[in-house]
Design a protein around this motif. Sequence first.
Motif, mmCIF file in Angstrom:
data_model
loop_
_atom_site.group_PDB
_atom_site.id
_atom_site.type_symbol
_atom_site.label_atom_id
_atom_site.label_comp_id
_atom_site.label_asym_id
_atom_site.label_seq_id
_atom_site.Cartn_x
_atom_site.Cartn_y
_atom_site.Cartn_z
ATOM 1 N N THR A 56 0.847 -1.190 0.000
ATOM 2 C CA THR A 56 0.000 0.000 0.000
ATOM 3 C C THR A 56 0.884 1.241 0.000
ATOM 4 O O THR A 56 2.089 1.152 0.293
ATOM 5 N N PRO A 57 0.324 2.405 -0.314
ATOM 6 C CA PRO A 57 1.120 3.647 -0.228
ATOM 7 C C PRO A 57 1.614 3.869 1.196
ATOM 8 O O PRO A 57 0.894 3.620 2.163
ATOM 9 N N SER A 58 2.844 4.307 1.333
ATOM 10 C CA SER A 58 3.423 4.524 2.671
ATOM 11 C C SER A 58 2.896 5.782 3.336
ATOM 12 O O SER A 58 2.975 5.934 4.546
ATOM 13 N N SER A 59 2.359 6.721 2.534
ATOM 14 C CA SER A 59 1.814 7.969 3.065
ATOM 15 C C SER A 59 0.888 8.581 2.022
ATOM 16 O O SER A 59 0.779 8.082 0.898
ATOM 17 N N GLN B 244 1.585 4.996 -9.868
ATOM 18 C CA GLN B 244 2.464 4.981 -11.036
ATOM 19 C C GLN B 244 3.269 3.683 -11.096
ATOM 20 O O GLN B 244 3.462 3.121 -12.177
ATOM 21 N N ARG B 245 3.720 3.198 -9.920
ATOM 22 C CA ARG B 245 4.461 1.932 -9.890
ATOM 23 C C ARG B 245 3.573 0.767 -10.323
ATOM 24 O O ARG B 245 3.997 -0.126 -11.063
ATOM 25 N N PRO C 59 2.828 8.252 -6.581
ATOM 26 C CA PRO C 59 3.946 7.389 -6.988
ATOM 27 C C PRO C 59 3.593 5.894 -6.913
ATOM 28 O O PRO C 59 4.025 5.111 -7.758
ATOM 29 N N PHE C 60 2.812 5.518 -5.903
ATOM 30 C CA PHE C 60 2.389 4.116 -5.761
ATOM 31 C C PHE C 60 1.564 3.679 -6.968
ATOM 32 O O PHE C 60 1.800 2.616 -7.552
ATOM 33 N N ASP D 45 1.391 11.331 0.529
ATOM 34 C CA ASP D 45 2.246 11.832 -0.552
ATOM 35 C C ASP D 45 2.708 10.718 -1.493
ATOM 36 O O ASP D 45 3.130 10.986 -2.618
ATOM 37 N N ASP D 46 2.609 9.467 -1.020
ATOM 38 C CA ASP D 46 3.089 8.336 -1.821
ATOM 39 C C ASP D 46 1.996 7.731 -2.696
ATOM 40 O O ASP D 46 2.263 6.804 -3.467
ATOM 41 N N ILE D 47 0.771 8.240 -2.600
ATOM 42 C CA ILE D 47 -0.342 7.640 -3.350
ATOM 43 C C ILE D 47 -0.102 7.701 -4.854
ATOM 44 O O ILE D 47 -0.227 6.691 -5.561
#
Length: 475
Positions: free
Chosen positions: A76-79, A88-89, A85-86, A81-83
């Motif tokens: 899952t996204p780490s935060s 996108q990965r 980038p997550f 702000d990481d949603i």
Amino acid sequence: MAGNGGELRQRNTADKGNAKAVTTTDEGRKSDKLLDEHHGYEFGGPLGVTAMMIGFPILMYYLWICLWFYDGKLVTPSSVDDIVPFLQRMWTHVREDAYPNAYAWKVYTGLIIYQLFLAWVMPGYQQEGLPVPSLGYKTLMYNCNALWSVYATMLTAAALHYYHIFRLTEIINNYGHLMSVAMIYGFAVSFGVYFITVATGNQMRMSGSFIYDVFMGACLNPRIGPVDLKMWAEVRIPWVIVFFLAVSGGCHQYEQYGYVTPNMAFMILATWLYLNACGKGEECIPQTWDMYHEKWGFMVIFWNFAGVPFTYVYSVVYMASHHPDKYHFSTPTYVLLFTVLLTAYYIWDTSMSQKSRFKMQTQGITTFRKTFPQLPGGTLKNPKYIQTAHGNRLLISGWWQYSRKPNYVADWVMSFCWGVIIGKATAIPYFYSIFFITVLIHRCGRDFERCSVKYGKDWERYCEVVKYKFIPGIY
């Protein structure tokens, strides 16, 4: 016949070797007509089915990515702000590792064409289906040649693998690519069949909502020549793919380690049992609700083309991408798992056979197909049943005296074993059993509600005799 509603009988349905076929009463025809009309929405209506049509493919991609690239962890996204980038990965994995490439199109399309060809030309056992209320109680004939087709497919695949024309090992390595092609087929066939059915004026039980009708289906028994597409897709596509994914996983292990783990051998056996059972008992399928009532829509089509083959074997995907040390068991544990699998299979196989052959007996059929393996207890002698005012008989003998759905219980136990075989290594392979029990509970609700309308007080009488819905003594 109507005056015998609720009467409990025990007799030989063959009547000294000559079965007396059951006919639907006037009262039964009235309830059938009611059931053959659209009454309200299921699955949350148009919004609910739209969410499933979008959400399930996304879930399939997510679980596969977690298994193959993240050690089976539910990432899952780490935060907050990481949603982005997550996401996108995740999209990068889909774009690069699940792109519908030429190999996947060639293999999946080749399978479809070959299975259609075999279904068309292979000799088979001629089985008459149940009277279909939607067709004025007409019965359809089915050419049951799945067993010959399955073994022809296995021999063909073995020869292609042996001569290095088509290596079975490559199937599991292209899992993501094949899954994408399967999804495309699932959507294309679902919408294509809907539009063709409406264009030819063969639609039935329509709701008026386009997306809901695509999901539930517009046609009942679509056919190409002698091939009933609904039965063909239920047997020839999902379970053939499931089996060959397991075989591919075994080939992958053998090439990598020089041996096949007991865990992978378990999955090869389990998937073969299921595939072979579908072939050897194909003549029982026309007796099921799926065939004579359920329409052929996205719910069934996508599940057969993509859902079943690419969500039921997550344990194989994990084993093919991880070292055996991560899921090794003791010998007694293996013995226990194989014993539970085979016991559950026996109950599932014989309970399905008991119910289907009982229905055949009510049609006047007393001679049954002999295929391998014929397990003892598959045909009941002098079965007990409740005669209904509808005209049908409700079986209360064999496994069916203990539970209203003994086949579902055994089927679920097998699905749970498919997850247990990798132990605690990852939770994702348990998705099959978790999803399956949800489907079974929902399906039972639909089935029991339909039976209540269809049989009325006779259904109440039946529920008094067979008290438990699933597990005897518990629920």
